[in-house]
Scaffold this active site. Structure first.
Site, mmCIF file in Angstrom:
data_model
loop_
_atom_site.group_PDB
_atom_site.id
_atom_site.type_symbol
_atom_site.label_atom_id
_atom_site.label_comp_id
_atom_site.label_asym_id
_atom_site.label_seq_id
_atom_site.Cartn_x
_atom_site.Cartn_y
_atom_site.Cartn_z
ATOM 1 N NE ARG A 140 -4.526 -1.695 -0.326
ATOM 2 C CZ ARG A 140 -3.836 -2.405 -1.227
ATOM 3 N NH1 ARG A 140 -3.114 -2.755 -1.851
ATOM 4 N NH2 ARG A 140 -5.368 -3.650 -1.167
ATOM 5 C CG ASP B 39 2.968 -2.648 -8.138
ATOM 6 O OD1 ASP B 39 3.278 -1.901 -9.307
ATOM 7 O OD2 ASP B 39 2.322 -3.204 -7.947
ATOM 8 C CD GLU C 81 -1.871 2.798 -5.892
ATOM 9 O OE1 GLU C 81 -3.156 2.153 -6.222
ATOM 10 O OE2 GLU C 81 -0.794 2.692 -5.260
#
Length: 347
Positions: free
Chosen positions: A249, A273, A278
């Site tokens: 997260r 990632d 985001e």
């Protein structure tokens, strides 16, 4: 199906209809593919679920959401008023859902607690190998007929110490991969695992993870205790040139602190990632846009930072499991008002 959930709006709500938000083409492909065995009516929306887009829902009993959908009290109140009874997350994380408000409005909330943990674990290792051996840079160089090795120096992964924060299904899978590379594996979790200890993993304190690890990989959920677990204070404890990997997260990492760590050279490699902000960026094509997020732009400017757009889960096996488990969760709630796997039922 025998419907157990009592509907006060039975004349206006379709008990077989699922409204999907934040839909990507691959969502449609996999959910349509496996819907033949269930027979639901699927309504796909590309937009994020939020207080404005909730109005798009028409006569649907079930709403299916993803990691960056906004499922706060304002949204849940609207959904309840529209006759929605089930919120089905097609992911494991649920920090974007106000569970107390869901209880207040008598909404069932379910999730996919595990879907090919190997997918995320393997992506974490792929990021480590890419950052270390710089295969992404080598690929671009050779395509331009540059066969020089200068600037591509890496290190042996064998014998290095990898610290894992969070030893759920993904953390366990990642530990097995790290052990396979001949790494020394340290782990931190509120619950230790005898199985992992038998495999050679040593459970230590969080401080020991920070101090002793050459590589730190985050695999814990996001909550009040883990938010910004990588921060200015914890970075000071880390080894010089430490590698940090986050496939869990975004808010586990305090972005400003990591940028400073990169500028000072304390952090030698960063692979993410996921990203704290985001929801404004990932799962969209912004190649023709001016990105206003200065933090992500700064991160991407570092040569020792690798950013992927929340793709760790993105395998055929994982998407298959997500579709099947989501449908089975919904079917169980419709027929039994319960789910056999208790970790899948949040409210």
């Amino acid at each position: 199906l025998k419907i157990v959930i009592k509907m006060s709006l039975k004349d206006t709500v379709n008990t077989n209809k699922i409204a999907f938000f934040s839909t990507q083409p691959y969502d449609k492909t996999f959910f349509n593919k496996y819907n033949d065995a269930f027979g639901f009516e699927l309504d796909f929306f590309e937009t994020q679920l939020n207080p404005q887009t909730a109005a798009l829902i028409e006569k649907a009993l079930i709403v299916c959401v993803f990691v960056n959908d906004i499922v706060n009290e304002a949204v849940l109140k609207q959904l309840a008023e529209k006759g929605v009874k089930i919120i089905a997350l097609r992911c494991a994380g649920f920090n974007n859902v106000d569970l107390d408000a869901a209880k207040k409005y008598n909404l069932k909330v379910c999730r996919v607690p595990a879907y090919s943990p190997q997918a995320v674990a393997e992506h974490a290792m792929a990021m480590i190998l890419t950052l270390n051996r710089k295969t992404h840079k080598a690929y671009n160089r050779v395509r331009e007929q540059n066969f020089s090795l200068n600037g591509l120096l890496g290190f042996d992964l064998f014998g290095k110490t990898i610290g894992i924060i969070g030893t759920g299904n993904i953390g366990k899978a990642f530990a097995k991969i790290a052990i396979g590379f001949g790494c020394k594996v340290l782990a931190y979790d509120i619950v230790t695992s005898a199985e992992m200890e038998k495999d050679g993993v040593r459970f230590v304190s969080l401080e020991e993870i920070f101090k002793s690890s050459d590589i730190i990989s985050l695999h814990c959920p996001l909550n009040d205790q883990t938010k910004h677990i990588v921060n200015k204070e914890s970075i000071v404890l880390m080894k010089d040139s430490v590698m940090i990997i986050n496939t869990s997260r975004g808010a586990l990492i305090e972005t400003a602190a990591v940028i400073e760590g990169l500028k000072e050279g304390k952090i030698g490699y960063l692979g993410i990632d996921v990203y704290e902000q985001e929801e404004k960026l990932f799962f969209r094509d912004l190649s023709a846009d001016i990105i206003q997020d200065d933090a992500i732009q700064r991160l991407m400017s570092f040569p020792n930072v690798l950013v992927t757009a929340h793709q760790a889960f993105f395998t055929n096996e994982a998407l298959t499991q997500i579709a099947l488990v989501t449908f089975n969760n919904i079917q169980s709630l419709l027929t039994e008002n319960d789910i056999e796997n208790k970790t899948a039922l949040l409210v």
